[in-house]
Motif scaffolding. Structure first.
Motif, PDB file in Angstrom:
ATOM      1  N   ARG A 278      68.608  67.317  53.648  1.00  0.00           N
ATOM      2  CA  ARG A 278      67.784  66.808  52.522  1.00  0.00           C
ATOM      3  C   ARG A 278      67.441  68.013  50.742  1.00  0.00           C
ATOM      4  NH1 ARG A 278      63.589  69.748  54.682  1.00  0.00           N
ATOM      5  NH2 ARG A 278      63.164  67.956  56.965  1.00  0.00           N
ATOM      6  N   ASP A 346      64.682  62.904  58.023  1.00  0.00           N
ATOM      7  CA  ASP A 346      64.426  62.434  56.917  1.00  0.00           C
ATOM      8  C   ASP A 346      66.120  62.051  56.629  1.00  0.00           C
ATOM      9  OD1 ASP A 346      65.336  64.819  56.473  1.00  0.00           O
ATOM     10  OD2 ASP A 346      62.680  65.114  55.209  1.00  0.00           O
ATOM     11  N   CYS A 409      60.518  66.709  59.433  1.00  0.00           N
ATOM     12  CA  CYS A 409      60.370  66.421  58.048  1.00  0.00           C
ATOM     13  C   CYS A 409      60.710  67.233  56.534  1.00  0.00           C
ATOM     14  CB  CYS A 409      58.991  65.644  57.554  1.00  0.00           C
ATOM     15  SG  CYS A 409      57.516  66.286  57.773  1.00  0.00           S
ATOM     16  N   ASP A 412      58.665  71.409  56.572  1.00  0.00           N
ATOM     17  CA  ASP A 412      58.680  71.695  58.667  1.00  0.00           C
ATOM     18  C   ASP A 412      58.100  72.990  58.921  1.00  0.00           C
ATOM     19  OD1 ASP A 412      60.174  73.272  56.542  1.00  0.00           O
ATOM     20  OD2 ASP A 412      61.952  72.578  56.740  1.00  0.00           O
ATOM     21  N   THR A 431      55.907  60.957  60.606  1.00  0.00           N
ATOM     22  CA  THR A 431      55.553  61.014  59.417  1.00  0.00           C
ATOM     23  C   THR A 431      55.994  59.872  58.041  1.00  0.00           C
ATOM     24  OG1 THR A 431      56.916  62.124  58.742  1.00  0.00           O
ATOM     25  CG2 THR A 431      55.281  63.141  59.325  1.00  0.00           C
ATOM     26  N   LEU A 434      59.022  59.438  55.840  1.00  0.00           N
ATOM     27  CA  LEU A 434      60.510  59.106  56.644  1.00  0.00           C
ATOM     28  C   LEU A 434      60.463  56.888  57.149  1.00  0.00           C
ATOM     29  CD1 LEU A 434      60.712  60.750  60.205  1.00  0.00           C
ATOM     30  CD2 LEU A 434      61.011  61.160  57.533  1.00  0.00           C
ATOM     31  N   ASN A 502      52.413  63.338  51.196  1.00  0.00           N
ATOM     32  CA  ASN A 502      53.441  62.397  51.297  1.00  0.00           C
ATOM     33  C   ASN A 502      53.221  61.021  51.490  1.00  0.00           C
ATOM     34  OD1 ASN A 502      53.365  64.545  53.265  1.00  0.00           O
ATOM     35  ND2 ASN A 502      54.547  64.342  54.379  1.00  0.00           N
TER      36      ASN A 502
END
Length: 677
Positions: A278, A346, A409, A412, A431, A434, A502
């Motif tokens: 990520r 993700d 995600c 975390d 979430t 995502l 988010n």
């Protein structure tokens, strides 16, 4: 928390206090580290049996630092009779020059002692103390102290040598020295770390750089990188400083992978000096308009390590892109699943997004064609293993309750995903961001399939799936009476209704209905989320809000950069500019280097951004933040063989001029000015 000083060169880094000392501590990131092992846990200097006091620390470069020290606390009534300078450079090995200066008009004798030691702790052990199973030993040879660690075939070694004669014992080196009036005495200490392979060789010897570089080579690489990057001229001095600092930090965070033999960007110091799926991909997206050549190795390696099987211990599934790759003892003996670990929901969609964005900037169609099947496998994962409940959304729940990550995600930490009242939902969880990433991945993959893979049928299917996901998402995640998107859905399909940052990533992904975008922007820039220094991870009126909670109220620079990009995408240029301005303002208090996170206190309360207590610095996606800020302010967007430039510079920032922006168009220049000028 005491202030720490760090130097690094990709594979190797050292963290000490402001005296240059390292003291043994199982819960502290101080020490000399390489490939997830601490090779020095003690490096403690005394003069005539007394600890030294710091006058100042000079650090102009990421791989060098100089400490100016005296043996007493200076006062108006007593001057120091001597001073000590520690000049430290890292480049695979550690070199430290010790200089004792006699300030008296007569010869003086001193006893200089350096206590040394290593626990060879795995980085995971430092964060979470565990019982050691190996054996540490020390041995003395002429001019050399050797520290070793053995556990079966796992062998590590630290070799310490000195240029001046000293009395070496198993716990350090003692120098008895005589310094003439107003004279000085110097020695050079060298620390070499060895990582043994199965055949008894240092495994780094096979790497292109041999596991280390000279200071001159490090400086040359950084100069070359700065020369290749676009040239920035601007009236906003903090932005100019942050840009140069970011490029320098990104250069220093490049490391050589033992197993893979390529240069990659590490995620951040001290805890994340390795490849993170990520983090590496977000950083790559930030870097693309400036140094696109740093991006393709990351894409290729992530494709090469893509999941191929079901492995509960590692959270591995076919098509899934890794979360984290480690080299230390606990990973090697499978006490941790990080060899590699796949616990991220993700990273798989982000892989597709990054590949498409990379081609749009560079025109590298060859890489897109070579990675057709990894991309198809990634998209298949989204629709199968990613959709745990079979309802068209991406969910996560670890296969490994013992050591797997609960939240998979970007937020975390264990308490990051909550209802508005502070309760935690059960698993699995879906979430909101995502779903945005999955939508964007399908839209982008459709372009790749139609343009490069000669598969219009697959492209049509992906576009229909993306459109259906967008419609479904805007129905199921939208909380109508509050006019914002739920942070997540729980396993029963109920809203996990906390107001969080988010949804800014939803704007970046393009999944937000146009009719809902203005409400999202109002919340992001409203007083509950926007602190004045940036958008908080969690709004102030939520049950778990804590201004210094890791993911429950702090401000993350990388998060804000992508939120600004999303606001720009939906036409909210003024709002995007406010966030960019806040990030630029914050850099002034960190000498241009944005930390991993800072506290969510209101700007009116603190007048400066308060750094999160254990923030990583430098951190790759924080270093990338000023780069993405520049892209947003100048409105840079690739379109075919051209670069669209549509600047919107906030009032007071003046002129921003970015020259020689690389891409498939060659190199072009961009200029933007504040509207009030």
């Amino acid at each position: 928390m005491k202030q720490l000083v760090s130097i690094l060169d990709g594979n190797t880094f050292l963290v000490s206090d402001r005296r240059g000392d390292i003291e043994p501590a199982r819960d502290s990131p101080t020490g000399l580290f390489s490939f997830d092992t601490r090779f020095l846990a003690t490096w403690l200097l005394t003069l005539d049996g007394e600890r030294l006091h710091s006058l100042s620390v000079d650090q102009a470069e990421s791989h060098q630092v100089r400490f100016f020290l005296v043996p007493i606390q200076p006062t108006h009534y007593q001057d120091a009779r001597a001073s000590v300078i520690r000049s430290r450079t890292i480049g695979g090995s550690l070199d430290e020059e010790l200089t004792v200066i006699n300030h008296a008009g007569r010869e003086q004798e001193f006893t200089l002692r350096l206590d040394t030691g290593s626990d060879f702790a795995d980085l995971f052990e430092i964060k979470d103390v565990q019982l050691r199973q190996g054996r540490v030993a020390a041995s003395v040879a002429p001019g050399q102290l050797r520290l070793t660690y053995h556990r079966d075939q796992f062998r590590r070694e630290t070799v310490i040598s000195t240029s001046a004669p000293g009395q070496i014992d198993e716990r350090g080196i003692t120098f008895t020295i005589r310094v003439p009036p107003h004279g000085e005495w110097t020695t050079r200490l060298t620390v070499v770390t060895v990582i043994y392979g199965a055949r008894g060789e240092d495994v780094r010897a096979t790497l292109p750089l041999g596991g280390g570089r000279t200071a001159a080579a490090i400086e040359q690489e950084q100069q070359d990188l700065l020369a290749r990057a676009p040239s920035l001229g601007c009236d906003c001095q903090p932005l100019g400083t942050a840009y140069r600092r970011s490029l320098s930090d990104l250069a220093s965070l490049r490391y050589e992978s033992i197993a893979l033999g390529v240069r990659l960007l590490a995620a951040g110091l001290p805890w994340f000096m390795t490849l993170f799926g990520r983090d590496s991909m977000f950083t790559s997206l930030q870097v693309l308009p400036f140094l696109p050549e740093l991006v393709s190795p990351t894409i290729s390696i992530l494709a090469g390590l893509q999941g191929t099987r079901l492995d509960d211990f590692r959270d591995e599934e076919p098509g899934k892109i890794l979360h984290e790759l480690r080299y230390g003892e606990t990973a090697g003996f499978e006490e941790q699943p990080h060899s590699p670990y796949y616990g991220a929901a993700d990273s798989t969609a982000l892989f597709v997004i990054l590949l498409d964005e990379y081609e749009r900037w560079t025109g590298d169609s060859g890489l897109v064609r070579r990675l057709e099947f990894p991309v198809r496998a990634a998209l298949e994962w989204l629709d199968t293993y990613g959709d745990l409940l079979g309802n068209g959304y991406v969910w996560y729940e670890t296969r490994n309750p013992a050591t797997g990550l609960q939240n998979q995600c970007w937020k975390d930490s264990w308490d990051a995903i909550s209802y508005a009242d502070g309760r935690l939902p059960g698993f699995p969880r879906a979430t909101c961001e995502l779903q945005g990433y999955a939508y964007d991945a399908k839209v982008r993959a459709a372009r790749l399939a139609r343009t490069f893979w000669n598969d219009p049928t697959y492209a049509d299917r992906l576009e229909h799936e993306a459109a259906a996901l967008k419609e479904r998402f805007n129905r199921d995640f939208w909380i109508a009476d509050r006019e914002y998107y739920a942070l997540a859905l729980d396993a029963e399909g109920r809203h996990v209704d906390a107001l969080a940052s988010n949804m800014g990533h939803l704007l970046w992904s393009g999944i937000v209905d146009e009719s809902k975008a203005a409400a999202v922007a109002r919340h992001l820039l409203g007083p509950r989320l926007f602190s004045g220094w940036g958008v908080r991870t969690l709004a102030t009126d939520q049950g778990r809000y804590n201004p210094i909670g890791y993911h429950v109220g702090t401000v993350w620079p990388f998060d804000n950069a992508f939120i600004a990009w999303g606001l720009w995408r939906y036409g909210f240029r003024e709002e995007a500019g406010r966030i960019c301005q806040a990030m630029c303002d914050a850099t002034r208090f960190f000498r241009g280097r944005l930390p991993e996170a800072f506290a969510g206190y209101d700007r009116d309360l603190t007048d400066y951004p308060v750094e999160y207590p254990t923030a990583c610095t430098p951190q790759a996606w924080s270093a990338g933040t000023p780069l993405l800020v520049l892209r947003v302010l100048l409105g840079l967007e690739p379109q075919g063989e051209h670069l669209i430039i549509d600047p919107a510079v906030p009032a007071g920032m003046g002129r921003i001029e970015l020259l020689d922006i690389p891409g498939r168009w060659g190199r072009v220049d961009a200029l933007g000015r504040s509207r009030n000028l």
